[in-house]
Design an enzyme around this catalytic site. Structure first.
Site, PDB file in Angstrom:
ATOM      1  N   ASP B  33      -4.328  -0.540  38.495  1.00 33.65           N
ATOM      2  CA  ASP B  33      -5.285   0.233  39.542  1.00 33.65           C
ATOM      3  C   ASP B  33      -6.820  -0.495  39.098  1.00 33.65           C
ATOM      4  O   ASP B  33      -7.676  -0.098  39.673  1.00 33.65           O
ATOM      5  CB  ASP B  33      -5.425   1.812  38.937  1.00 33.65           C
ATOM      6  CG  ASP B  33      -4.048   2.443  39.435  1.00 33.65           C
ATOM      7  OD1 ASP B  33      -3.427   2.081  40.406  1.00 33.65           O
ATOM      8  OD2 ASP B  33      -3.840   3.023  38.455  1.00 33.65           O
ATOM      9  N   HIS B  34      -6.705  -1.368  37.794  1.00 34.40           N
ATOM     10  CA  HIS B  34      -8.029  -2.003  37.536  1.00 34.40           C
ATOM     11  C   HIS B  34      -7.932  -3.289  37.455  1.00 34.40           C
ATOM     12  O   HIS B  34      -7.610  -3.998  36.398  1.00 34.40           O
ATOM     13  CB  HIS B  34      -8.299  -1.140  36.138  1.00 34.40           C
ATOM     14  CG  HIS B  34      -9.838  -1.518  35.748  1.00 34.40           C
ATOM     15  ND1 HIS B  34     -10.110  -2.567  35.187  1.00 34.40           N
ATOM     16  CD2 HIS B  34     -10.756  -0.694  35.855  1.00 34.40           C
ATOM     17  CE1 HIS B  34     -11.525  -2.715  34.956  1.00 34.40           C
ATOM     18  NE2 HIS B  34     -11.859  -1.406  35.276  1.00 34.40           N
ATOM     19  N   PHE B  35      -8.344  -4.136  38.410  1.00 34.06           N
ATOM     20  CA  PHE B  35      -8.402  -3.534  39.876  1.00 34.06           C
ATOM     21  C   PHE B  35      -7.096  -3.720  40.838  1.00 34.06           C
ATOM     22  O   PHE B  35      -6.680  -4.906  40.819  1.00 34.06           O
ATOM     23  CB  PHE B  35      -9.649  -4.110  40.275  1.00 34.06           C
ATOM     24  CG  PHE B  35     -11.114  -3.672  39.543  1.00 34.06           C
ATOM     25  CD1 PHE B  35     -11.856  -2.755  39.755  1.00 34.06           C
ATOM     26  CD2 PHE B  35     -11.119  -4.713  38.494  1.00 34.06           C
ATOM     27  CE1 PHE B  35     -12.782  -2.405  38.830  1.00 34.06           C
ATOM     28  CE2 PHE B  35     -12.239  -4.412  37.507  1.00 34.06           C
ATOM     29  CZ  PHE B  35     -12.986  -3.431  37.825  1.00 34.06           C
ATOM     30  N   VAL B  46      -7.378  -6.197  34.886  1.00 30.89           N
ATOM     31  CA  VAL B  46      -8.122  -6.441  33.550  1.00 30.89           C
ATOM     32  C   VAL B  46      -8.375  -5.332  32.794  1.00 30.89           C
ATOM     33  O   VAL B  46      -8.281  -4.208  33.401  1.00 30.89           O
ATOM     34  CB  VAL B  46      -9.601  -7.286  33.917  1.00 30.89           C
ATOM     35  CG1 VAL B  46      -9.489  -8.712  34.456  1.00 30.89           C
ATOM     36  CG2 VAL B  46     -10.282  -6.610  34.760  1.00 30.89           C
TER      37      VAL B  46
END
Lengths: 158, 176
Positions: B33-35, B46
């Protein structure tokens, strides 16, 4: 440009002076009050991430500069490094050593307590505070000027 | 909850210095989810900078806690300064080095550097990517305990719980 930055960047006031502070290089040369103020200002700027212009002798650390309790510890550590002095945490408080019923009663300073405060904070106008001498309001008196005076006392005792 | 953001302590000089590492992995859910991909932007997994700060806080927190035999409840109180210049992606290794700057009964301040090893460029070794300076509070000597504000905290040390103990044991750190 860093991908991520917090806190202050750029100049680090007093960092250069710090290495010498503990080594006793300045023992023969007393700091003037202005020099002490400038160094204290550097400490406060770094600890609270405020602008230099905001850090006046009258500025209250909590009310005006947004300090929180942990910042007092931070400032204590930084003053120790900057001036090569020992700063016991309970001294960094205008009411240090006054936890006695003679001085403080029902959360307020007694006349005797106020007299003590006036002696300790002789550079400050306490008339406004004296109208409502609640201990909880005392932190308003925890000013940059108080720190300067505290450091002066410590250096004189060295 | 397993809230551990370091994998191993690799060096510890009591009251002075600690080094810990963290392997960043695609098995960590949040990296997806990141990113996440958005529009024509491909996904960019990351490690969130906030978790890198947490990793440093855990590393430095162990050093501060170790000094008093993990009797103190050492909590992160202030991030004095933090700078990270590069992202850490999956398959890379972060290395946190922290030293104690000051320490007294109510708390401690630490200075730390963050380094990154990209295994695809192993010859470069660990490359410095930032610095994180922190302050810790000994909870019982500030908020709780006799003579202070009297906040009631549990008597057991909830800061250094089972996960921390396991990490220390598997890292070969002797708990004093």
């Amino acid at each position: 440009m860093p991908a991520f930055t917090m806190g202050r960047r750029g100049s680090e006031p007093g960092r250069a002076a710090r290495s010498g502070a503990g080594a006793g290089i300045r023992t023969s040369m007393a700091l003037t009050q202005t020099e002490i103020f400038e160094k204290v200002r550097g400490v406060v700027v770094e600890a609270l991430a405020v602008d230099e212009e905001e850090v006046t002798p009258q500025a209250s650390l909590f009310k005006d500069l947004g300090a929180e309790s942990i910042d007092v510890l931070d400032i204590g550590f930084k003053l120790e490094q900057e001036f090569g002095i020992k700063v016991p945490q309970d001294e960094l408080n205008p009411a240090a050593g006054m936890q006695d019923a003679r001085y403080i009663k029902d959360g307020k300073f007694t006349p005797e307590g106020l007299e003590q405060l006036r002696a300790k904070l002789s550079d400050f106008d306490l008339s406004e505070f004296e109208r409502d001498p609640r201990v909880s309001r005392l932190m308003d008196l925890f000013t940059v000027g108080f720190l300067v005076k505290y450091v002066e006392g410590k250096l004189a005792a060295k | 909850m397993r809230w551990m953001w370091i994998d191993r302590v690799v060096e510890l000089t009591p009251r002075e210095r600690i080094v810990a590492i963290k392997n960043v992995s695609l098995a960590e859910e949040h990296l997806h989810d990141h990113f996440a991909a958005a529009g024509d932007q491909p996904a960019l997994p990351v490690m969130p900078a906030s978790l890198i700060l947490e990793g440093m806080a855990q590393t430095a927190g162990i050093l501060v806690g170790h000094a008093e035999g993990f009797r103190e409840k050492v909590v992160l109180a202030k991030i004095g300064r933090a700078e990270l210049e590069r992202d850490a992606g999956p398959g890379m290794t972060l290395r946190y080095t922290a030293t104690i700057e000051r320490m007294d009964p109510v708390g401690a301040s630490t200075k730390g550097t963050v380094e990154l090893l990209d295994h695809a460029d192993a010859a470069a070794g660990f490359v410095r990517i930032g610095s994180v300076d922190l302050m810790f509070s000994h909870l019982d000597n500030n908020m709780g305990g006799a003579g202070r504000s009297g906040e009631a905290f549990p008597s057991h040390n909830f800061v250094f719980g089972e996960s921390f103990r396991t990490l220390l044991r598997t890292s070969g750190v002797v708990v004093p």
